[in-house]
Design a protein around this motif. Structure first.
Motif, short mmCIF file in Angstrom:
data_model
loop_
_atom_site.label_atom_id
_atom_site.label_comp_id
_atom_site.label_asym_id
_atom_site.label_seq_id
_atom_site.Cartn_x
_atom_site.Cartn_y
_atom_site.Cartn_z
N VAL A 36 0.76 -1.22 -0.08
CA VAL A 36 -0.02 0.01 -0.03
C VAL A 36 0.81 1.10 0.12
O VAL A 36 1.85 1.37 0.75
CB VAL A 36 -0.85 0.06 1.17
CG1 VAL A 36 -1.99 1.03 1.14
CG2 VAL A 36 -1.70 -1.14 1.64
N ALA A 81 -3.67 -1.94 -2.85
CA ALA A 81 -4.37 -0.66 -3.03
C ALA A 81 -3.94 0.20 -4.28
O ALA A 81 -2.92 0.69 -4.27
CB ALA A 81 -4.34 0.02 -1.61
N VAL A 101 -7.64 -0.58 3.97
CA VAL A 101 -7.55 -1.69 2.64
C VAL A 101 -8.21 -2.99 2.73
O VAL A 101 -8.11 -3.81 2.22
CB VAL A 101 -5.96 -1.70 2.32
CG1 VAL A 101 -5.59 -0.22 1.94
CG2 VAL A 101 -5.32 -2.36 3.27
#
Length: 579
Positions: free
Chosen positions: A158, A203, A227
């Motif tokens: 992420v 993500a 997420v």
């Protein structure tokens, strides 16, 4: 790998249910006698006392790559930080030395009082609270189990904007590529396929964090909730932090797990493969590969242990080379097969052995020598071959030697100690990165109980002769390093003296001059990403007179903990006391 998150991922609050078990028959409630806190409490009375039930988590916060702690900073400023993290994700910090009897990763019930003033709080970390009472309710989970399928370790990546951070142009594709290609390839190679990691979830956009890095558990929990990341064995949450200049975020931080299958959380602020591989090494249960130097001797006299000073190894200083995992670290990880090593007992015999290059995957690549005083020494042959091929190229910017290296086993935070085979006087320690044993020169170890001599050194093999003294290993010998689950980061702690301060023109603050650097060497003017994260700083974690070597044990904490350049957060599943 998928651009979206898995729909079955749970929120962080559900990842480890933490219940108050004091009244449950199956719970083991152990009351602990707590030593007095070292710092002074802001609220010395118990009027504001509160009881918290949660998981014991350890963190290690250090300076970022743009600077390092003052050279004369006391060792207390670099002690591990301890937290109790509740099921709601909130964490309360307590003094590490006061919680020495609590195993990290366990469920505990603590009663805390007023806030304390300590160096960490002065540096922006949430203040600790005086620990009044503590009880162990349940031991922590183990490291067994990995996700099914071809991968043993699943990584969720992420990109995160910390408060005050700015997007830096790093693409999701770049981040995934570094993990899937270079980092995954490294760990698969070093473990002979035992660790097979890959990105399984991402993500697609940047995630804006609302909490800062002063309490890293809160940052990880917030992103995990955003997420849908679900913690578990073999699952890793990797945050890439965008440009965080001016924030309180470290260069890198990662949990040290109970073993390769424990999973863990980490963050980095750089795409340098060695940094990500280093942080994942902490997730797998490894501490640092550090250096141990003595004044004019391989062992004995005035000595110091310097974090990250094994520049050959991924768990030492991180730079743009990614050398083979050293022998004691591979053994700690359980990936050095019996066919690759020879163990020599303290039996009074002289044994001659031939060592194959460590970076190869065949032959005897390591020798373990039992130390009659406890612990063990390791010999390995670093040759310019395979993963270590850069040793005889222009990429060897620190002029590291090919040859036979000598290590000692250690405990957290330094699970491997590289001894200096060509010791210099203390005044020259900073620039002395030459560590290989000199062929034909006997080296006396363990007070004369062990003698090692490199008898021949060739391109494809090295021959060593080892003589030991027959002596029983005492019962108090240091145990083999455990696999605690700790959080570790990447940045230096402190230097020995003002003499270690960087000279004008150094590319990384605190970076040691790596022997004479020839004109045109890439170090000059290199960006921090191409040099040693902040680990180039000389990070001295132990200085002793009469210390024969061995591992650094944080006696005040009594816990195995790790440090990494940047901020090191360690969350121990299991912990073992040092010698």
């Amino acid at each position: 790998m998928s651009e979206g998150m898995r729909p079955d991922r749970k929120s962080p609050a559900a990842r480890r249910p933490l219940r108050a078990l004091a009244g449950v028959a199956t719970a083991v409630a152990v009351s602990l006698a707590l030593p007095p806190a070292v710092a002074q409490a802001d609220q010395p009375d118990a009027a504001g006392a509160q009881t918290v039930v949660g998981e014991l988590v350890q963190t290690w916060a250090e300076a970022g790559p743009a600077g390092h702690a003052a050279d004369d900073a006391p060792a207390a400023e670099h002690a591990p930080l301890t937290w109790v993290e509740g099921a709601d994700g909130e964490a309360v910090r307590i003094p590490t030395e006061a919680a020495a009897g609590l195993p990290v990763g366990a469920t505990v019930e603590v009663t805390v009082g007023g806030q304390l003033t300590d160096p960490a709080a002065e540096q922006g970390i949430e203040p600790a609270h005086d620990l009044l009472e503590a009880a162990l309710l349940r031991s922590g989970p183990g490291a067994e189990g990995t996700p099914g399928g071809a991968l043993t370790n699943e990584v969720t990546v992420v990109r995160v904007l910390p408060p005050g951070g700015q997007e830096d142009g790093t693409s999701l594709e770049q981040l995934v590529s570094v993990v899937d290609d270079e980092v995954a390839g490294f760990w698969s190679e070093q473990t002979d396929g035992g660790i097979r990691l890959g990105v399984t979830a991402t993500a697609p956009g940047w995630v804006q964090a609302t909490v800062d890095c002063s309490t890293p558990t809160l940052l990880w929990n917030e992103v995990a909730a955003a997420v849908g990341f679900r913690d578990g064995p073999g699952r890793h949450l990797l945050l890439y932090l965008a440009d965080s200049a001016g924030t309180d975020c470290a260069y890198a931080m990662g949990e040290v797990g109970a073993g390769p299958g424990a999973g863990g959380r980490l963050y980095v602020s750089d795409l340098l493969p060695s940094v990500i591989a280093h942080e994942l090494g902490h997730n797998f249960g490894l501490g640092h590969s550090s250096g141990h130097q003595c004044d004019g001797a391989v062992e004995g006299g005035t000595c110091r242990t310097t974090a990250y000073r094994d520049y050959y190894d991924v768990m030492g200083a991180s730079w743009d080379r990614l050398g083979a995992l050293n022998a004691p670290q591979a053994a700690t990880l359980g990936v050095l097969p019996p066919s690759a090593q020879v163990a020599l007992p303290a039996d009074g015999a002289t044994t001659t052995l031939t060592l194959a290059p460590l970076a190869g995957r065949t032959g005897t690549r390591a020798v373990r020598i039992a130390d009659p005083e406890g612990g063990a020494y390791w010999l390995e042959y670093r040759a310019a071959a395979g993963r270590d091929g850069w040793l005889d190229s222009g990429d060897n910017r620190f002029m590291l030697q090919s040859g036979v290296l000598l290590h000692r086993t250690g405990a957290m935070p330094d699970t491997s100690l590289l001894l200096d085979g060509t010791p210099a006087a203390a005044a020259s320690w900073l620039g002395d990165l030459q560590a290989a044993l000199v062929p034909g020169v006997p080296v006396s170890l363990s007070g004369g109980d062990v003698t090692v001599t490199v008898t021949d050194l060739g391109a494809g093999a090295a021959t060593v002769a080892v003589t030991t003294t027959a002596r029983a290993v005492p019962r108090s010998a240091a145990p083999a390093p455990a696999h605690p689950r700790v959080l570790a980061g990447s940045t230096p702690e402190t230097s020995d003296s003002a003499a270690d301060a960087p000279a004008a023109g150094d590319d990384v603050p605190g970076g040691p001059p790596a022997a004479p650097v020839p004109a045109g060497d890439p170090v000059a003017g290199a960006s921090p990403a191409g040099v040693l994260q902040a680990e180039l700083s000389e990070v001295t974690v132990q200085t002793s007179t009469g210390n024969r070597g061995g591992s650094l044990v944080l006696a005040a904490a009594g816990l195995a903990v790790t440090a990494l350049a940047g901020a090191t957060v360690a969350r121990l599943r299991r912990v073992r006391r040092g010698a």
